[in-house]
Write a protein that holds these residues in place. Structure first.
Motif, short mmCIF file in Angstrom:
data_model
loop_
_atom_site.label_atom_id
_atom_site.label_comp_id
_atom_site.label_asym_id
_atom_site.label_seq_id
_atom_site.Cartn_x
_atom_site.Cartn_y
_atom_site.Cartn_z
N ASN A 1 0.92 -1.09 0.01
CA ASN A 1 0.16 -0.05 0.14
C ASN A 1 0.80 1.17 0.09
OD1 ASN A 1 -1.88 2.04 2.06
ND2 ASN A 1 -2.64 1.29 0.28
N GLY B 1 -9.86 4.49 -0.25
CA GLY B 1 -9.48 5.19 1.17
C GLY B 1 -9.37 4.36 2.26
N GLN C 1 4.02 15.53 -4.34
CA GLN C 1 3.34 16.56 -3.80
C GLN C 1 3.31 16.90 -2.13
OE1 GLN C 1 1.61 14.14 -4.79
NE2 GLN C 1 -0.21 14.07 -4.13
N GLY C 2 3.75 15.64 -1.54
CA GLY C 2 3.62 15.73 0.03
C GLY C 2 2.15 15.87 0.58
N LEU C 3 2.11 16.27 1.91
CA LEU C 3 0.57 16.17 2.52
C LEU C 3 0.50 17.52 2.99
CD1 LEU C 3 1.49 13.12 4.37
CD2 LEU C 3 -0.54 13.04 2.71
N PHE D 1 6.69 8.09 4.61
CA PHE D 1 5.81 7.23 5.53
C PHE D 1 6.70 6.02 6.05
CE2 PHE D 1 1.22 7.91 4.46
CZ PHE D 1 1.57 8.71 3.45
N GLY E 1 -10.24 5.91 -5.71
CA GLY E 1 -9.55 5.29 -4.53
C GLY E 1 -10.72 4.56 -3.55
N GLY F 1 -6.58 1.99 2.34
CA GLY F 1 -5.45 1.34 2.62
C GLY F 1 -4.53 1.80 3.99
N LEU F 2 -4.59 3.00 3.99
CA LEU F 2 -3.77 3.76 4.94
C LEU F 2 -4.40 3.32 6.75
CD1 LEU F 2 -2.49 7.08 3.84
CD2 LEU F 2 -1.27 4.97 4.46
N ASP G 1 8.81 9.33 -0.94
CA ASP G 1 8.64 9.64 -2.33
C ASP G 1 9.08 11.10 -2.76
OD1 ASP G 1 6.26 11.74 -2.14
OD2 ASP G 1 5.20 9.89 -1.14
N ALA H 1 1.77 9.16 -5.91
CA ALA H 1 2.05 10.63 -5.37
C ALA H 1 3.15 11.15 -6.36
CB ALA H 1 2.84 10.47 -4.02
N PHE I 1 -11.00 7.91 3.61
CA PHE I 1 -10.71 9.30 3.06
C PHE I 1 -9.72 8.88 1.87
CE2 PHE I 1 -7.33 12.25 2.70
CZ PHE I 1 -7.97 13.51 2.62
N THR I 2 -10.22 9.71 0.74
CA THR I 2 -9.32 9.41 -0.43
C THR I 2 -9.12 10.68 -1.05
OG1 THR I 2 -9.10 8.28 -2.38
CG2 THR I 2 -11.18 8.33 -1.73
N THR I 3 -8.27 11.11 -1.76
CA THR I 3 -8.30 12.05 -2.79
C THR I 3 -8.10 11.67 -4.19
OG1 THR I 3 -5.96 12.25 -2.57
CG2 THR I 3 -7.37 13.65 -1.26
N LYS I 4 -8.54 10.22 -4.40
CA LYS I 4 -8.23 9.75 -5.80
C LYS I 4 -9.63 9.34 -6.45
CE LYS I 4 -4.24 7.62 -3.63
NZ LYS I 4 -3.27 6.42 -3.59
N ASN J 1 0.72 3.92 -3.16
CA ASN J 1 0.45 5.24 -2.83
C ASN J 1 1.81 6.12 -3.40
OD1 ASN J 1 -2.10 5.17 -1.64
ND2 ASN J 1 -1.43 4.89 0.15
P1 ADP Z 1 -6.62 5.38 -1.42
O1 ADP Z 1 -5.09 5.25 -2.01
O2 ADP Z 1 -7.52 4.43 -1.89
O3 ADP Z 1 -6.88 6.59 -1.45
P2 ADP Z 1 -5.20 5.28 1.05
O4 ADP Z 1 -5.87 5.05 2.43
O5 ADP Z 1 -3.98 4.34 0.85
O6 ADP Z 1 -6.52 5.04 0.10
O7 ADP Z 1 -4.76 6.63 1.14
C1 ADP Z 1 -5.71 7.86 1.45
C2 ADP Z 1 -5.18 9.27 0.83
O8 ADP Z 1 -3.86 9.61 1.51
C3 ADP Z 1 -4.63 9.12 -0.40
O9 ADP Z 1 -6.10 9.12 -1.35
C4 ADP Z 1 -4.00 10.41 -0.63
O10 ADP Z 1 -4.53 11.63 -0.67
C5 ADP Z 1 -3.13 10.55 0.59
N1 ADP Z 1 -1.79 9.65 0.37
C6 ADP Z 1 -1.56 8.53 0.67
N2 ADP Z 1 -0.08 8.06 0.43
C7 ADP Z 1 0.52 9.69 -0.06
C8 ADP Z 1 1.55 9.93 -0.53
N3 ADP Z 1 2.50 9.33 -0.53
N4 ADP Z 1 1.71 11.43 -0.66
C9 ADP Z 1 0.67 12.09 -0.76
N5 ADP Z 1 -0.67 11.81 -0.29
C10 ADP Z 1 -0.97 10.49 -0.10
#
Ligand code: ADP
Length: 373
Positions: A263, A326, A303-305, A355, A324, A328-329, A300, A271, A318-321, A267
């Motif tokens: 995962n 949301g 774009q960072g967080l 991470f 996605g 995995g994490l 990686d 990114a 929670f997902t921005t994809k 991710n």
């Molecule tokens: P998904 O990949 O299905 O969106 P995850 O729980 O794995 O679910 O990730 C949740 C969100 O965390 C992602 O949608 C993304 O916005 C953010 N994210 C995860 N890994 C990274 C990363 N390496 N860099 C930036 N944002 C990340």
């Protein structure tokens, strides 16, 4: 004439989400129709009651172990704080909920306004955690499907090529045994390579029980490195795996830990997808820490967080994809916690995010003679 409080209440009542407001001592001063309906009370029954009747002091919802139960409805939280909680209806039935609290001053009274989302409505939440974990794993493998097919195609093509060559050697008048042996040996080794990939996929797809064993975390990472190899090539992402030798062993479930690493890597690939080719780099480092832990870092140059997302990303769903899940994490963090470990994210000084997964080493569990488990 309407007072400010009444007008405020009327406005909240028109909103299509359950809302409860409480005073500083957790006494409910207002609940809208949606909230009353959700919890199975009348609005009048709720007003004057304690917020504890809606969010009993039970522990946090399993899906978010880091969340503090009921804090969302107490003054301790900052504006906009979000918590995953177990809520309770009037009939005693509990359900998972997300509560977002902010504060506001109305007619000189400080109120906590809490918006509640009912997660039991989410079809995925009804599944048991093991199924959810499997679902997330299958989804990660689904993402890899195309490149895994490619990973298998290479040895299969080589096997065909060597088998045809071997047939030719046998058919020729003077059989060259050395060449024939070489072709057959290549067939065997390509077969092992294909088999290795298939075994690793099967292990990840299995829906088994948790199987604790002594593990070399380095070998867990190497297994996943093999699976993501083609995916990285297809996406033009460079990868590096810097794994310390002779790592002490940990006690854990191989498949669960592979899921976490897979995962984090997928991710990280996502990114860096819009980065310039030079920045499409994902580094994985595995080191023993002086405090008796092993740390896996996936770094990686994406774009960072944002500060806002730093915690949200570990919340279920929670997902921005666009595609996605949301999950995995949040599942990865649950797995880390179940292994008495930690999973967290931070931004790198220059760019991108890292991470970190730390896991406690098993006492006395060093690999004999530096051999890999
Ligand atoms: P998904 O990949 O299905 O969106 P995850 O729980 O794995 O679910 O990730 C949740 C969100 O965390 C992602 O949608 C993304 O916005 C953010 N994210 C995860 N890994 C990274 C990363 N390496 N860099 C930036 N944002 C990340």
């Amino acid at each position: 004439m309407l007072t400010a409080k009444t007008r405020f209440g009327e406005t909240l009542n028109m909103l299509p989400v359950p809302i409860v407001t409480a005073d500083q001592s957790d006494r409910i001063v207002f609940a809208n129709d949606r909230a009353a309906q959700l919890f199975g009370y009348t609005r009048e029954e709720l007003i004057g009651g304690s917020t504890a009747m809606l969010f009993p002091g039970a522990g946090p919802c399993a899906a978010n172990p880091a969340g503090a139960a009921n804090q969302a409805l107490r003054g301790a939280t900052s504006a906009g704080a979000v918590h995953t909680l177990i809520a309770r209806r009037r009939d005693g039935v509990s359900f998972p909920a997300e509560a977002e609290t902010s504060h506001c001053r109305i007619a000189n009274q400080l109120l906590q306004i809490t918006t509640i989302s009912d997660w039991s409505k989410c079809p995925e939440f009804g599944r048991n955690p093991k199924e959810l974990e499997h679902l997330a794993r299958a989804s990660s493998l689904g993402e890899l499907a195309g490149s895994l097919a490619h990973e298998l195609k290479q040895p299969l093509t080589a096997i065909l090529f060597n088998a045809q060559a071997a047939k030719k050697f046998i058919d020729s008048e003077t059989v060259n045994l050395a060449e024939l042996r070489e072709a057959l040996e290549d067939i065997v080794s390509d077969n092992c390579r294909a088999n290795d990939v298939i075994q690793k996929i099967r292990a990840l797809v299995r829906k088994g029980d948790v199987e604790l064993q002594m593990l070399d975390v380095g070998s867990v990472v190497r297994d996943i490195a093999l699976l993501v190899h083609s995916d990285a090539l297809t996406r033009e992402v460079r990868t590096s795996f810097d794994i310390a030798d002779n790592l002490a062993l940990i006690c854990g479930d191989r498949v669960q830990l592979q899921q976490v690493v897979l995962n984090l890597l997928l991710n990280a690939f996502d990114a860096v997808k819009d980065c310039a080719p030079a920045d499409r780099l994902v580094e994985t480092i595995v080191r023993e820490e002086p405090d008796g832990h092993v740390r896996i870092t996936v770094k990686d140059r994406g774009q960072g967080l944002t500060v806002d997302n730093m915690d949200k990303i570990f919340r279920p769903f929670f997902t921005t994809k666009p595609q996605g899940l949301g999950l995995g994490l949040s599942i990865s963090r649950t797995i880390a916690t179940a292994h008495q470990g930690r999973l967290w994210a931070e931004n790198n000084d220059d760019r991108g995010a890292s991470f970190h997964l730390t896991l406690p080493l098993s006492r006395g569990g060093r690999q004999p003679g530096g051999l890999r488990a």
